[in-house]
Design a protein around this motif. Structure first.
Motif, PDB file in Angstrom:
ATOM      1  N   SER A 163       0.836  -1.194   0.000  1.00 50.80           N
ATOM      2  CA  SER A 163       0.000   0.000   0.000  1.00 50.80           C
ATOM      3  C   SER A 163       0.870   1.242   0.000  1.00 50.80           C
ATOM      4  O   SER A 163       1.956   1.258   0.578  1.00 50.80           O
ATOM      5  N   ALA A 164       0.374   2.280  -0.697  1.00 51.79           N
ATOM      6  CA  ALA A 164       1.043   3.582  -0.657  1.00 51.79           C
ATOM      7  C   ALA A 164       0.341   4.510   0.322  1.00 51.79           C
ATOM      8  O   ALA A 164       0.771   5.648   0.511  1.00 51.79           O
ATOM      9  N   ASN A 165      -0.737   4.024   0.928  1.00 51.43           N
ATOM     10  CA  ASN A 165      -1.514   4.832   1.872  1.00 51.43           C
ATOM     11  C   ASN A 165      -1.088   4.524   3.307  1.00 51.43           C
ATOM     12  O   ASN A 165      -1.886   4.074   4.127  1.00 51.43           O
ATOM     13  N   ILE A 166       0.187   4.748   3.586  1.00 55.09           N
ATOM     14  CA  ILE A 166       0.755   4.429   4.891  1.00 55.09           C
ATOM     15  C   ILE A 166       1.070   5.724   5.636  1.00 55.09           C
ATOM     16  O   ILE A 166       1.629   6.655   5.056  1.00 55.09           O
ATOM     17  N   THR A 167       0.706   5.766   6.913  1.00 55.87           N
ATOM     18  CA  THR A 167       1.102   6.878   7.783  1.00 55.87           C
ATOM     19  C   THR A 167       1.870   6.302   8.964  1.00 55.87           C
ATOM     20  O   THR A 167       1.343   5.465   9.697  1.00 55.87           O
ATOM     21  N   ALA A 168       3.108   6.736   9.119  1.00 57.35           N
ATOM     22  CA  ALA A 168       3.923   6.323  10.262  1.00 57.35           C
ATOM     23  C   ALA A 168       3.904   7.442  11.289  1.00 57.35           C
ATOM     24  O   ALA A 168       4.330   8.559  10.998  1.00 57.35           O
ATOM     25  N   ILE A 169       3.364   7.144  12.474  1.00 59.09           N
ATOM     26  CA  ILE A 169       3.355   8.117  13.568  1.00 59.09           C
ATOM     27  C   ILE A 169       4.519   7.769  14.496  1.00 59.09           C
ATOM     28  O   ILE A 169       4.576   6.670  15.049  1.00 59.09           O
ATOM     29  N   VAL A 170       5.442   8.718  14.643  1.00 58.14           N
ATOM     30  CA  VAL A 170       6.762   8.427  15.211  1.00 58.14           C
ATOM     31  C   VAL A 170       6.969   9.166  16.531  1.00 58.14           C
ATOM     32  O   VAL A 170       6.533  10.305  16.700  1.00 58.14           O
ATOM     33  N   THR A 171       7.654   8.495  17.446  1.00 59.23           N
ATOM     34  CA  THR A 171       8.015   9.110  18.725  1.00 59.23           C
ATOM     35  C   THR A 171       9.028  10.238  18.540  1.00 59.23           C
ATOM     36  O   THR A 171       9.867  10.186  17.640  1.00 59.23           O
ATOM     37  N   VAL A 172       8.937  11.242  19.412  1.00 56.28           N
ATOM     38  CA  VAL A 172       9.898  12.352  19.368  1.00 56.28           C
ATOM     39  C   VAL A 172      10.556  12.516  20.738  1.00 56.28           C
ATOM     40  O   VAL A 172      10.900  13.622  21.157  1.00 56.28           O
ATOM     41  N   ALA A 173      10.713  11.403  21.458  1.00 57.27           N
ATOM     42  CA  ALA A 173      11.287  11.454  22.810  1.00 57.27           C
ATOM     43  C   ALA A 173      12.770  11.118  22.837  1.00 57.27           C
ATOM     44  O   ALA A 173      13.394  11.153  23.902  1.00 57.27           O
ATOM     45  N   ASP A 174      13.365  10.786  21.683  1.00 55.78           N
ATOM     46  CA  ASP A 174      14.773  10.380  21.645  1.00 55.78           C
ATOM     47  C   ASP A 174      15.673  11.533  22.098  1.00 55.78           C
ATOM     48  O   ASP A 174      15.518  12.669  21.654  1.00 55.78           O
ATOM     49  N   ASP A 175      16.611  11.229  23.003  1.00 52.45           N
ATOM     50  CA  ASP A 175      17.541  12.265  23.448  1.00 52.45           C
ATOM     51  C   ASP A 175      18.987  11.765  23.468  1.00 52.45           C
ATOM     52  O   ASP A 175      19.856  12.358  24.111  1.00 52.45           O
ATOM     53  N   GLY A 176      19.256  10.689  22.721  1.00 51.36           N
ATOM     54  CA  GLY A 176      20.607  10.137  22.673  1.00 51.36           C
ATOM     55  C   GLY A 176      21.200  10.242  21.280  1.00 51.36           C
ATOM     56  O   GLY A 176      20.504  10.511  20.300  1.00 51.36           O
ATOM     57  N   GLY A 177      22.503  10.036  21.184  1.00 50.44           N
ATOM     58  CA  GLY A 177      23.193  10.004  19.902  1.00 50.44           C
ATOM     59  C   GLY A 177      23.104  11.316  19.139  1.00 50.44           C
ATOM     60  O   GLY A 177      23.004  12.413  19.713  1.00 50.44           O
ATOM     61  N   SER A 178      23.092  11.192  17.808  1.00 53.80           N
ATOM     62  CA  SER A 178      23.041  12.367  16.936  1.00 53.80           C
ATOM     63  C   SER A 178      21.761  13.169  17.165  1.00 53.80           C
ATOM     64  O   SER A 178      21.788  14.400  17.244  1.00 53.80           O
ATOM     65  N   SER A 179      20.627  12.472  17.293  1.00 58.66           N
ATOM     66  CA  SER A 179      19.345  13.162  17.501  1.00 58.66           C
ATOM     67  C   SER A 179      19.362  13.974  18.790  1.00 58.66           C
ATOM     68  O   SER A 179      18.878  15.110  18.834  1.00 58.66           O
ATOM     69  N   GLY A 180      19.912  13.384  19.846  1.00 62.78           N
ATOM     70  CA  GLY A 180      19.975  14.090  21.119  1.00 62.78           C
ATOM     71  C   GLY A 180      20.844  15.329  21.050  1.00 62.78           C
ATOM     72  O   GLY A 180      20.508  16.385  21.616  1.00 62.78           O
ATOM     73  N   ARG A 181      21.978  15.228  20.349  1.00 66.58           N
ATOM     74  CA  ARG A 181      22.877  16.374  20.214  1.00 66.58           C
ATOM     75  C   ARG A 181      22.203  17.511  19.453  1.00 66.58           C
ATOM     76  O   ARG A 181      22.269  18.679  19.868  1.00 66.58           O
ATOM     77  N   LEU A 182      21.524  17.172  18.352  1.00 71.13           N
ATOM     78  CA  LEU A 182      20.833  18.195  17.566  1.00 71.13           C
ATOM     79  C   LEU A 182      19.672  18.798  18.358  1.00 71.13           C
ATOM     80  O   LEU A 182      19.390  19.992  18.249  1.00 71.13           O
ATOM     81  N   ARG A 183      19.037  17.960  19.150  1.00 70.73           N
ATOM     82  CA  ARG A 183      17.923  18.445  19.972  1.00 70.73           C
ATOM     83  C   ARG A 183      18.422  19.463  21.001  1.00 70.73           C
ATOM     84  O   ARG A 183      17.798  20.509  21.218  1.00 70.73           O
ATOM     85  N   ARG A 184      19.556  19.173  21.627  1.00 72.75           N
ATOM     86  CA  ARG A 184      20.090  20.072  22.653  1.00 72.75           C
ATOM     87  C   ARG A 184      20.694  21.340  22.044  1.00 72.75           C
ATOM     88  O   ARG A 184      20.513  22.443  22.566  1.00 72.75           O
ATOM     89  N   GLU A 185      21.413  21.179  20.912  1.00 71.60           N
ATOM     90  CA  GLU A 185      22.147  22.301  20.344  1.00 71.60           C
ATOM     91  C   GLU A 185      21.281  23.191  19.462  1.00 71.60           C
ATOM     92  O   GLU A 185      21.481  24.407  19.400  1.00 71.60           O
TER      93      GLU A 185
END
Length: 460
Positions: A163-185
């Protein structure tokens, strides 16, 4: 019989005949036959073009006071009488019709072939195959998948084939690694899970996908960051809106479906452990190596993204997981509006349980423990069925995981049934021969989920 039912049956019959013809005829003829498949929206426009040519001819003849029509009819009469004297009409008539159809098909396919060479250079697939696949995908069910981490992106890789009718609802609680650094900076939502889902849904853009997943290994300030995370950060800064940044990235990767954050709030996870400790921060929860008794977030009631609520409201099918129970799945359900929207939906809802426990998060958990944790997180039952791996892993793989403190999730059938959930047992496990890691097989998992969905259509 209703017309719609008759139409569906005729389409199924034609598709069956089309498959049989495909196996029995040469490739070139197969391409011609495929253009007759229902739903391509080609035959109607070909017929309309033919009518247009006839009308143009009739219009010219009327403009010239019918003189060309008279002489043309006389000439055609002479030619047809001559042909019928040489070849009997019962042979020449059908032969002429067949030749006409072949010329139309040949001209149409050659025209479309020339267009394909310009629009799809180097693509081995015929335009008709691409069109048929696109029509099939966009007729697929509207699937909402909720989670995060590796588990969610693994599932999406399999689902996009159906199917092309897919919606992925994603968590935004990550605070580690690259994502955490970008979130803080940079003060942005952590882009890691969003990036993984975008690349998982990419439409076979191999080079771009590898580019988005590329992680810098050197360089002051760059080391550890992935290109996709930096790209999303830059797009967010340019547009000033994370939704537009995700939409722009989706266009670059030719994504099938959409990826949405559960909330735009700066959510921070906290967990209360059995020993009384309260741990704050998603990355620190698993590092604490304690038994989680309660999970929550700050702010306590983050507002849901309106597009995410709309996707759930319009969904035909809702899938929760797979993924880390407390750090990937629970953060989405801690958004009260998300949990309420799922609970209100009268559509098939299934939870994909993990195959192995996770040290510091689900030590010693059974399938029913996973179910209980989700029910407690949102205060209500959200799904009707749970998908469980049928065969437990064995041998050296288990020894490898035992060294890390992980064991197979125990399948406690009676307790699951007592919770009111149906059980879907299937072999959806894949073992990476190089690393020895146990994962869900994306294609097997998607096939099982879609099969279960189709079986439930007579119930819901």
């Amino acid at each position: 019989m209703p017309f719609s039912s008759l139409k569906r049956r005729l389409r199924k019959s034609f598709r069956f005949l089309l498959r049989e013809t495909t196996y029995a005829t040469p490739p070139r003829i197969n391409r011609w036959v495929k253009w007759l498949a229902p739903g391509l929206l080609v035959k109607r426009w070909l017929f309309l073009s033919t009518i247009g040519v006839l009308l143009v001819g009739i219009g010219v003849a009327i403009w010239l006071k019918l003189t060309p029509v008279f002489y043309t009819v006389q000439f055609l009469g002479v030619v047809l009488r001559l042909i019928s004297t040489i070849i009997p009409s019962y042979i020449s008539g059908p032969l002429g019709i067949l030749l006409g159809f072949l010329l139309i098909l040949w001209g149409q396919t050659r025209t479309l072939g020339a267009i394909t060479e310009v629009l799809m250079p180097g693509n081995e697939d015929d335009l008709v195959d691409v069109l048929m696949n696109q029509r099939r995908l966009y007729r697929g069910p509207k699937i909402v998948v909720i989670g995060g981490g590796t588990g969610l992106s693994t599932l999406l890789r399999g689902l996009k084939s159906y199917s092309a009718n897919i919606t992925a609802i994603v968590t935004v609680a990550d605070d580690g690694g690259s994502s955490g650094r970008l979130r803080r900076e940079m003060g942005i939502l952590p882009p890691g899970d969003i990036r993984n889902c975008l690349t998982a849904l990419a439409d076979e853009e191999k080079l771009l996908t590898e580019l988005f997943q590329y992680r810098f290994s050197a360089g002051s300030g760059l080391s550890g960051h992935s290109f996709g995370n930096l790209f999303l950060t830059a797009m967010n800064d340019i547009t000033g809106d994370v939704e537009q940044a995700i939409a722009a990235s989706s266009q670059v990767l030719a994504v099938r479906g959409q990826v949405l954050p559960a909330t735009l709030s700066d959510v921070r996870l906290w967990a209360e452990l059995q020993d009384g400790r309260r741990i704050e921060g998603e990355s620190r929860i698993t590092e604490a190596k304690g038994q989680i008794v309660r999970i929550g977030c700050t702010p306590s009631n983050p507002p849901a993204l309106p597009k995410a609520l709309k996707a759930i409201d319009e969904a035909d099918y809702i899938v929760i997981g797979p993924g880390s129970l407390y750090t990937s799945i629970a953060p989405n359900l801690l958004v009260p509006e998300i949990a309420a929207a799922i609970a209100q939906q009268n559509v098939p809802r299934i939870y994909v349980c993990n195959i192995m426990t996770e040290p510091g998060e689900t030590d010693g958990y059974s399938v029913s423990d996973h179910i209980r944790a989700i029910d407690q997180t949102c205060g209500r039952p959200l799904f009707d069925a749970v998908l469980v791996q049928r065969r437990s892993p064995a041998g050296d793989v288990l020894k490898h995981y035992a060294q890390e403190g992980a064991t197979p999730v125990v399948f406690d059938r009676d307790t699951i049934i007592a919770s009111g959930r149906r059980i879907v047992l299937a072999n959806v496990m894949k073992i990476d021969e190089k690393s020895g890691s146990i994962r869900h097989d994306p294609h097997r998992l998607a096939r099982v989920l879609l099969r279960w969905y189709s079986r439930t259509q007579g119930i819901w």
